[in-house]
Write a protein that holds these residues in place. Structure first.
Motif, PDB file in Angstrom:
ATOM      1  N   ALA A   6      33.499 -10.473 -19.716  1.00 29.66           N
ATOM      2  CA  ALA A   6      33.867  -9.266 -18.964  1.00 29.66           C
ATOM      3  C   ALA A   6      35.377  -9.205 -18.755  1.00 29.66           C
ATOM      4  N   ARG A   7      35.983 -10.363 -18.532  1.00 33.16           N
ATOM      5  CA  ARG A   7      37.448 -10.397 -18.368  1.00 33.16           C
ATOM      6  C   ARG A   7      38.159 -10.046 -19.678  1.00 33.16           C
ATOM      7  N   VAL A   8      37.564 -10.434 -20.800  1.00 33.38           N
ATOM      8  CA  VAL A   8      38.128 -10.042 -22.100  1.00 33.38           C
ATOM      9  C   VAL A   8      38.105  -8.522 -22.219  1.00 33.38           C
ATOM     10  N   ALA A   9      37.006  -7.913 -21.809  1.00 34.69           N
ATOM     11  CA  ALA A   9      36.899  -6.454 -21.875  1.00 34.69           C
ATOM     12  C   ALA A   9      37.945  -5.795 -20.981  1.00 34.69           C
ATOM     13  N   ALA A  10      38.109  -6.311 -19.766  1.00 36.26           N
ATOM     14  CA  ALA A  10      39.124  -5.745 -18.866  1.00 36.26           C
ATOM     15  C   ALA A  10      40.516  -5.883 -19.466  1.00 36.26           C
ATOM     16  N   LYS A  11      40.795  -7.039 -20.068  1.00 39.41           N
ATOM     17  CA  LYS A  11      42.095  -7.249 -20.702  1.00 39.41           C
ATOM     18  C   LYS A  11      42.293  -6.280 -21.860  1.00 39.41           C
ATOM     19  N   ALA A  12      41.246  -6.014 -22.599  1.00 36.46           N
ATOM     20  CA  ALA A  12      41.339  -5.076 -23.724  1.00 36.46           C
ATOM     21  C   ALA A  12      41.629  -3.660 -23.227  1.00 36.46           C
ATOM     22  N   ILE A  13      40.993  -3.260 -22.128  1.00 36.54           N
ATOM     23  CA  ILE A  13      41.258  -1.937 -21.548  1.00 36.54           C
ATOM     24  C   ILE A  13      42.710  -1.848 -21.087  1.00 36.54           C
ATOM     25  N   VAL A  14      43.184  -2.881 -20.395  1.00 40.45           N
ATOM     26  CA  VAL A  14      44.580  -2.902 -19.940  1.00 40.45           C
ATOM     27  C   VAL A  14      45.530  -2.793 -21.137  1.00 40.45           C
TER      28      VAL A  14
END
Length: 603
Positions: A226-234
Motif C-alpha cells: 500500500a505504501r508503494v501505491a501511495a509513493k507511486a501516486i505522489v
C-alpha cells in the motif's frame, strides 16, 4: 497542482531553516537557489546555529514538514502547493520554555545564476526575473513582524525585523508565498490563507488516496505494498505540469529529476492516463488532450511536445495505446462527452498507421520515421536500442514516411487492441458506426499464423523481404497475451518461457531481453536487459488474461520485493537491473509508477 517549480529539504545544514529551491521545471530543470527563503533566529544579537538543532523531516502526500528544536525554541516549517503556480511555506516559532524570549528574525536568499536578477524588493516582497525561462518568481512574507529592513543586491537579499517578545508557550507565525509564473501569466500574487489552503490540500490528496484504495485487490491489504501505491501516486502528481507556453493542456513529465524529460511524451501519456483514471480522472483526460492538441491533419500524434512547439518531435510517433486509456477513463467516469471528443482523433490516429507504416499493404505494419532516420524509427517502437532492430534497414513508403524493413509483433498486436478499444468506445456511447474497418479477426489470424514460432514457443517480428521470423526474444513476444491475440496453446508456450529462470524469470522478472542471449547486458542502454515496469505489467496482465493468476501473483510479488528501494523510502526508478535489483536511470519515474498502480489494483 501542476506547478512548474519544486522543492526538497536541504542536505547541507548551511541551508537549514528553509527548503532547497525552488527548482524550475521548464527547460532543463534548474535550481534558482540552494534555499531562497531561509529563516534565521537571533537573540541578544547572536544568531542561532542550526547545526545545534535537533531536526526531523516528515514527507506526506501533498506536503513536507521540517521540525527543529534549538535552545528552548521549537520551529515547524510546512510546505504545500496552493494552485498551479503557487506554493506556501508556514513557519511557526514557539517558545517551549517558561520565560519570555525576545527574538528577532531574518529571511535571506541567494540566486545561483548571475542571469537571474532580484528586482524591486520592498517590505516583505521580492521579485526575481528569470530571462532564460521567460518567468518570474514572486515572494511575499505575511504577516510582517514589526518593522522590516530590506538589503538587496542583484543576486541576494536579506530582510531583517525588529525583535519581538514571545511568551512561554507562545508562537509567532510567518507565511511565505511563492508564485512561479511565465510572462503570459497574470503576475499578481493571490492572497492565500494557509489554513484554508492546507484544508483544501488535505482534502485533495485524501481524495486521490480514497479513490485508489477503494479497490478490493488483495495486495493492497499488505501495508508494505500500500505504501508503494501511495509513493507511486505522489510520484505521478509531482510530475504533473499545468498548461504553459505552447502546452495547451496539463500533462505529465516522465521525470522531474532528469534534465531531458521536460515535455510530454505520447506513449508515456497514454500509460499515465490509465493510472490517473484510478484516482484523478480529470488529470487522465488532460494527459490525452495535451497530446491530441498537436495531432496533425493526417492523424499523426507527435512523439513528444514542449512549452516551445518548435521543439516538438515529429520525427516519429509512439505505439497506439491512447484508446486503451480512453476506455479506462470512461469506465471510471462514464463521461460520454469526453469519449465523443476524443474518438474521431483515435480513429484518425489508427488509420494513420495503415496509411504510412504498412509498406507492402499486407495489413501488417512496421515502425518507422518521418525523416527516414533509423534512430527515429527505433524511437517509434519505444524500445530504442532493442536487439531485434540491430540489423533493420529503412525503406521509403512516401515522401513523409519510411519504415523499418520488419513487421513488428508488438505494433500489430497494439493495433489489433486499438481497433477493439475503438469499437468498444463506440458501443459504450450507443454508436454502432465506426470509422475503423472490422478487420480485427483477420489481423489476429495473421499475427497468430505468421509471427509465432512453434520451435521457440514465442512471438517474433518478421523480416519483410526474407519472410522469416527475427528470433530474438524480448517483451514484444508477450504483448499478444496482453492484447488477447494469442491462442490458448500459444499462451501456454509463452508463459513457459516467461517462467523460465534462464530467460525471463530473473531476480527481478521480465528483462527486456532473454537473459540467455549473448547480447544481454542490463547496463548497456535501455532495452538490452533492464526491467521496465510497463513491459512487466503487460506480461503479468497478459498471464491473467489466460488464467495464469498463480504465476502472475508470484511474478508481481518478485517485482515488488526485489526492485531495490521500492519498499523503502527511495524513489521509483525508470528501470531496474534484472539480476541485482538495482534501480537504473531516471528517478521519480512516472510510467513506472503508473504500472505499479495497475499491478497492485488489477490483481
Amino acid at each position: 497542482m501542476g506547478a512548474w517549480h519544486a522543492y526538497t529539504v536541504p542536505e547541507n545544514s548551511e541551508y537549514y531553516g528553509g527548503f532547497s529551491g525552488p527548482m524550475m521545471a521548464s527547460l532543463f530543470g534548474e535550481w534558482i537557489s540552494p534555499c531562497f527563503a531561509q529563516w534565521s533566529l537571533w537573540e541578544d544579537g547572536k544568531r542561532f546555529d542550526w547545526n545545534m538543532a535537533v531536526r526531523r523531516v516528515s514527507y506526506l502526500p501533498g506536503s513536507i514538514t521540517q521540525y527543529y528544536v534549538i535552545r528552548g525554541i521549537e520551529v515547524e516549517q510546512k510546505l504545500l502547493f496552493t494552485d498551479k503556480r503557487s506554493s506556501m511555506i508556514r513557519t511557526v516559532i514557539t517558545n517551549s520554555g517558561k520565560v519570555n524570549r525576545k527574538l528577532s528574525f531574518q529571511l535571506e536568499g541567494v540566486l545561483w545564476s548571475s542571469e537571474n536578477k532580484i528586482t524591486s524588493p520592498s517590505a516583505g516582497v521580492v521579485n526575481v526575473t528569470i530571462p532564460k525561462h521567460n518567468a518570474t518568481l514572486l515572494q511575499r512574507v505575511t504577516p510582517l513582524p514589526n518593522k522590516t529592513k530590506v538589503v538587496s543586491k542583484d543576486s541576494s537579499y536579506v530582510m531583517r525585523w525588529d525583535a519581538c517578545d514571545i511568551a512561554p508557550k507562545g508562537s509567532v507565525v510567518l507565511d511565505i508565498e511563492h508564485q512561479y509564473c511565465f510572462k503570459t501569466d497574470n503576475e499578481t500574487l493571490s492572497n492565500s490563507d494557509f489554513v484554508t489552503a492546507e484544508k483544501a490540500n488535505t482534502s485533495r490528496w485524501q481524495g486521490y488516496l480514497d479513490h485508489y484504495f477503494q479497490s478490493t485487490a488483495p495486495l493492497l491489504n499488505d501495508s508494505r505494498y500500500a505504501r508503494v501505491a501511495a509513493k507511486a501516486i505522489v510520484t505521478m502528481v509531482t510530475n504533473y505540469r499545468s498548461e504553459a507556453g505552447d502546452l495547451k493542456h496539463p500533462g505529465t513529465f516522465p521525470s522531474l529529476s532528469y534534465h531531458g524529460f521536460y515535455g510530454f511524451w505520447s506513449w508515456d501519456s497514454w500509460k499515465h492516463a490509465v493510472a490517473y483514471a484510478y484516482f484523478a480522472p480529470e488529470m487522465a483526460k488532460n494527459n490525452l488532450r495535451s497530446m491530441f492538441d498537436y495531432q496533425d491533419r493526417h492523424g499523426m500524434v507527435a512523439d513528444c511536445i514542449y512549452m516551445n512547439a518548435k521543439e516538438n518531435n515529429w520525427r516519429d510517433t509512439k505505439p497506439p495505446l491512447a484508446s486503451w486509456a480512453v476506455v479506462k477513463i470512461f469506465e471510471a467516469t462514464k463521461d460520454s462527452a469526453f469519449v465523443r471528443e476524443i474518438l474521431p482523433k483515435l480513429e484518425r490516429y489508427h488509420q494513420w498507421w495503415y496509411d504510412n507504416r504498412d509498406h507492402d499493404k499486407n495489413g501488417l505494419c512496421e515502425y518507422g520515421s518521418t525523416d527516414g532516420s533509423r534512430i527515429a524509427a527505433a524511437w517509434e517502437s519505444g524500445m530504442d536500442n532493442a536487439v531485434r532492430f540491430d540489423h533493420a534497414k529503412m525503406i521509403k513508403n512516401n515522401e513523409v514516411a519510411w519504415s523499418l524493413d520488419q513487421e513488428s509483433v508488438d505494433l500489430n498486436s497494439y493495433l489489433y487492441y486499438d481497433a477493439c478499444m475503438i469499437q468498444k468506445l463506440h458501443h459504450s456511447i450507443g454508436d454502432s458506426i465506426s470509422g475503423i474497418k472490422d478487420n480485427q479477426e483477420s489481423l489476429k489470424k495473421m499475427i497468430q499464423n505468421k509471427m509465432f514460432g512453434d520451435e521457440h514457443g514465442f512471438f517474433f517480428d518478421i523480416d519483410m523481404y526474407k519472410k522469416t521470423r527475427i528470433e530474438t526474444m524480448g517483451p514484444e513476444g508477450w504483448i499478444p497475451l496482453w492484447t488477447k491475440v494469442a491462442t490458448k496453446e500459444q499462451a501456454r508456450s509463452i508463459v513457459r518461457n516467461v517462467m523460465d529462470t534462464c530467460r525471463f524469470n530473473t531476480f527481478v522478472p521480465f528483462p527486456t531481453l532473454d537473459a540467455s542471449h549473448p547480447k544481454f547486458n542490463p547496463l548497456e542502454g535501455y532495452w538490452r536487459g533492464p526491467v521496465w515496469l510497463d513491459q512487466a505489467y503487460f506480461a503479468i496482465k497478459g498471464m491473467r488474461n489466460y488464467g495464469y493468476n498463480k504465476e502472475a501473483n508470484r511474478m508481481t510479488c518478485k517485482i515488488l520485493d526485489h526492485c531495490q528501494g521500492l519498499l523503502q523510502q527511495s524513489p521509483i526508478h525508470e528501470n531496474y537491473h534484472p539480476i541485482t535489483g538495482e534501480g537504473l536511470n531516471a528517478i521519480g519515474f512516472s510510467w513506472s509508477s503508473a504500472h505499479l498502480l495497475m499491478m497492485l489494483r488489477e490483481e
